[in-house]
Design an enzyme around this catalytic site. Structure first.
Site, PDB file in Angstrom:
ATOM      1  CD  GLU A   1     -18.614  -1.127  21.599  1.00 51.80           C
ATOM      2  OE1 GLU A   1     -17.965  -0.813  22.608  1.00 51.80           O
ATOM      3  OE2 GLU A   1     -19.699  -0.582  21.289  1.00 51.80           O
TER       4      GLU A   1
ATOM      5  CD  GLU B   1     -14.746   1.982  22.586  1.00 53.82           C
ATOM      6  OE1 GLU B   1     -15.694   2.167  23.397  1.00 53.82           O
ATOM      7  OE2 GLU B   1     -14.887   1.969  21.349  1.00 53.82           O
TER       8      GLU B   1
END
Length: 733
Positions: A192, A261
């Site tokens: 991320e 995710e």
């Protein structure tokens, strides 16, 4: 008739040996030619496109004894892949000193996954975020000269590459990558990073390019991914994280659509309610992703587990990392989520051949209804019937059939005829906590309040940042100084007490004057910094001021979070002395790391015998800085166990010398808890429970940590509690 056993002939043995050698050779050839690749449609394993259903299970958040059953439950739940981070600070707590034992036995964990017939996605990072202490970075990394985390910084890149190669080389040595015959089909570098890259500009872009090249240069033989990284360089696949990812588009048209995710729940923090996400909404989000050409998705988390010891980050992340996952913190199926998603996975697998063969043809079935049809050249067909109406059920016609669609739902027809699953149709079942034992026989030991002359302390002018002193080997740091008051001070004559103000960078603070507690203060997940303000009783002569600062996990996310501070940094002021204001910030302060009880290891069998404990009528109740101990026998049965800490304040718990984590039952959840609906899009602030209650009441006790008889439980209580209210409970279906 007599029977006898005849020994095999030499010729038979030779034939058997030849066949065995051929099998070994063929298995070696297969392993050597095994491959993982990708195209615009899917990940290919040995040349075959796959729809891959994955779930995150973090090996340090459970015990090795729990791993086999959790993995088997994941397989039974319909998973193909187990995804895990690699936790740098657990594996290299001191530079060059490695730990791959116990809960950090990564190789054992991956081999168990392989034995279960599942694949692995290995998210090496080595930054993981994960609500884990310092985002997975070891604390020593902060103090490498000239370092800056996660940017185009040579000291950081050197250390990051060194650890990445350490993990890759270990996996290769154990033959764990798929081309070697192992289960690892994907690896991840960074995590991320896109938002950080955007904030820091060109050095971030350069770092992304470097990280990608470094990862590919390890030659693992499997694809690399970067999640939430729109500019992931080729050949790395960029992937989506979030509550919904149906509209995600890879940055190249020859890369597959992957969701690393699926946020099936959310993190829990001390002082916050318990987030949850309904099974219907998770199923709707996943099915919508699949009908829009997605072919890999991973639940974060599938089993959340426990932040044992001091591993939670944030700060203020709870010891529980349950995450409302399909397998709960204790390793049990969470219903109805587990079974509902299992049924979804079964329907997706029945549709796999059609899903990986072609793109869907989309057609309208009504004003707010549509169908996605996947039909291969060979005639294999799967259909997804969607009702976007948030209020009304509808009947739709498709092919030769009629189908009932509840509001905001999708039905899967793996053969384009028969409904195998609908996202809104859920079976109900729950889990509960059942009390097992109260009435522990407790003893107490009083922790010393620090003084400036304590052994092991050091004196400097001003206040030191906490982690630079403790290196995060303890939550606690004492700041101590003497305040001398003359007999003619005005406040002594008027009876007006002076006003003390202490500003801290976080995360919690207790204030003692002459050995007596005068109050505490603490920050929050959103605002870790805090200020203590209050009047304090001083006497003529020398007064002992002691400030006990405690951390509640180090930050795990943010821009250059390695520079964030903890502890008392000031200003520290005293007002009302001769109508003036004293600035104590630059005074001489004595600093002492940790607690006496920690130094003596009073939470272990050996250490607990080194101090004098008191019990019965002398048991300390609701007294700050108190250690408590008891012994108990393990309950019969195999149900998971937890300690109910509702009568306690804040501190830490040990079972037979092992820390099960920080407790903070006195911290009540604030915020609004509203009714959660799967209709429409998920709203984190709505789907919460437990407002006004303890953020975490129960603390997981692994069965494997217990002996049949004579188990030692030790609790350190910072603020004051009543151990007589502690109980052991069973988690049951």
């Amino acid at each position: 008739m007599d029977s006898k056993v005849t020994a095999p002939s030499s010729e038979t043995l030779r034939t058997t040996n030849v066949l065995f050698c051929m099998l070994i050779f063929l298995s070696w050839v297969f392993a050597a030619t095994a491959s993982v690749s990708y195209d615009n449609k899917a990940v290919l394993i040995n040349g075959r496109r796959r729809v891959l259903i994955s779930g995150s299970i973090h090996y340090p958040r459970s015990t090795p004894e729990m791993w086999p059953e959790i993995i088997q439950r994941a397989k039974y739940g319909g998973l193909d892949v187990i995804q895990t981070y690699v936790f740098w600070n657990g594996h290299e707590p001191s530079r060059g000193q490695y730990n791959f034992q116990g809960r950090y036995d990564l190789v054992r964990f991956i081999k168990l996954v392989h034995q279960a017939g599942l694949y692995v996605t290995l998210r090496i990072g080595p930054y993981v975020c994960a609500e884990w202490n310092l985002g997975g970075f070891p604390v020593w990394l902060k103090y490498v000269p000239g370092i800056a985390f996660r940017t185009d910084n040579e000291p950081f890149k050197w250390e990051m590459q060194r650890f990445t190669y350490k993990i890759v080389d270990l996996m290769k040595a154990e033959r764990l990558f798929e081309p070697q015959g192992g289960p690892i089909i994907l690896s991840q570098i960074e995590n991320e990073y896109e938002i950080v890259e955007y904030e820091i500009g060109h050095p971030g872009v350069a770092y992304t390019q470097w990280a990608a090249g470094m990862a590919v240069g390890t030659h693992t033989g499997v694809p690399w991914i970067m999640c939430k990284q729109g500019d992931a360089p080729d050949p790395i696949i960029n992937t989506c994280n979030g509550f919904y990812c149906e509209n995600f588009i890879p940055n190249r048209n020859y890369k597959p659509k992957m969701w690393t995710e699926v946020w099936g729940g959310w993190l829990m923090k001390f002082g916050g309610p318990t987030p949850y996400r309904l099974a219907e909404d998770v199923a709707f989000a996943v099915t919508k992703f699949i009908q829009n050409n997605g072919t890999y998705f991973n639940y974060y988390m599938y089993h959340g587990g426990t932040n044992f010891g001091r591993t939670s980050g944030g700060p203020f992340i709870t010891t529980s990392y349950d995450y409302d996952a399909p397998i709960d913190e204790y390793g049990l199926p969470r219903e109805p989520k587990y079974t509902h998603l299992k049924d979804l996975h079964n329907a997706i697998k029945q549709s796999e051949e059609a899903l990986v063969s072609t793109n869907p043809i989309i057609a309208s079935l009504g004003q707010k209804q549509e169908v996605h049809v996947f039909k291969s050249k060979s005639g294999v067909c799967a259909a997804f019937l969607t009702n976007y109406d948030q209020q009304y059920s509808v009947k739709v016609r498709f092919g030769n059939g009629q189908y009932d669609l509840p509001p905001w739902s999708i039905s899967i027809l793996p053969d384009c005829k028969t409904e195998a699953f609908n996202t809104a149709k859920v079976r109900k079942k729950t889990l509960s906590m059942v009390p097992w034992s109260w009435g522990f026989s407790w003893e107490s030991y009083n922790e010393w309040v620090g003084t400036a002359s304590d052994e092991g302390s050091f004196v400097v002018k001003g206040l030191k940042e906490q982690v630079s002193v403790t290196w995060d080997t303890t939550d606690y740091l004492w700041y101590m100084t003497d305040i001398t008051i003359g007999g003619d001070e005005e406040f002594l004559e008027t009876g007006r007490l002076p006003f003390l103000t202490v500003a801290s960078a976080g995360h919690a603070l207790q204030v003692f004057v002459n050995g007596q507690s005068v109050g505490n203060a603490y920050g929050s997940y959103e605002t870790p910094k805090l200020t203590f303000s209050g009047r304090v009783a001083l006497k003529p002569g020398v007064n002992k001021l002691a400030l006990l600062s405690s951390t509640v996990g180090l930050p795990n996310i943010g821009l250059h979070f390695e520079t964030w501070n903890a502890g008392v940094l000031g200003p520290v002021t005293l007002e009302g002395v001769n109508d003036g204001k004293w600035d104590l910030t630059k005074w001489e302060w004595s600093h002492k790391k940790g607690l006496e009880g920690e130094a003596l290891s009073v939470f272990s069998f050996k250490g607990s015998s080194s101090v004098k404990w008191t019990g019965g009528s002398s048991l300390a109740i609701k007294r700050p800085l108190t250690w408590y101990k008891t012994t108990f026998d393990a309950p019969e049965g195999n149900e998971p166990l937890a300690v109910d800490m509702i009568s306690m304040g804040k501190g830490e718990i040990w079972i037979n010398g092992q820390s099960i984590g920080r407790h903070w039952a006195a911290n009540k959840a604030t915020g609004g808890c509203g009714k959660c609906s799967y209709i429409g899009y998920y709203h984190e602030t709505k789907c919460q429970s437990g407002c006004g209650e303890a953020s975490q009441r129960w603390y997981h006790v692994p069965r494997s940590w217990l002996y049949p008889k004579g188990n030692l439980m030790v609790v350190f209580e910072e603020w004051g509690g009543d151990p007589r209210g502690i109980s052991l409970v069973k988690r049951t279906t």
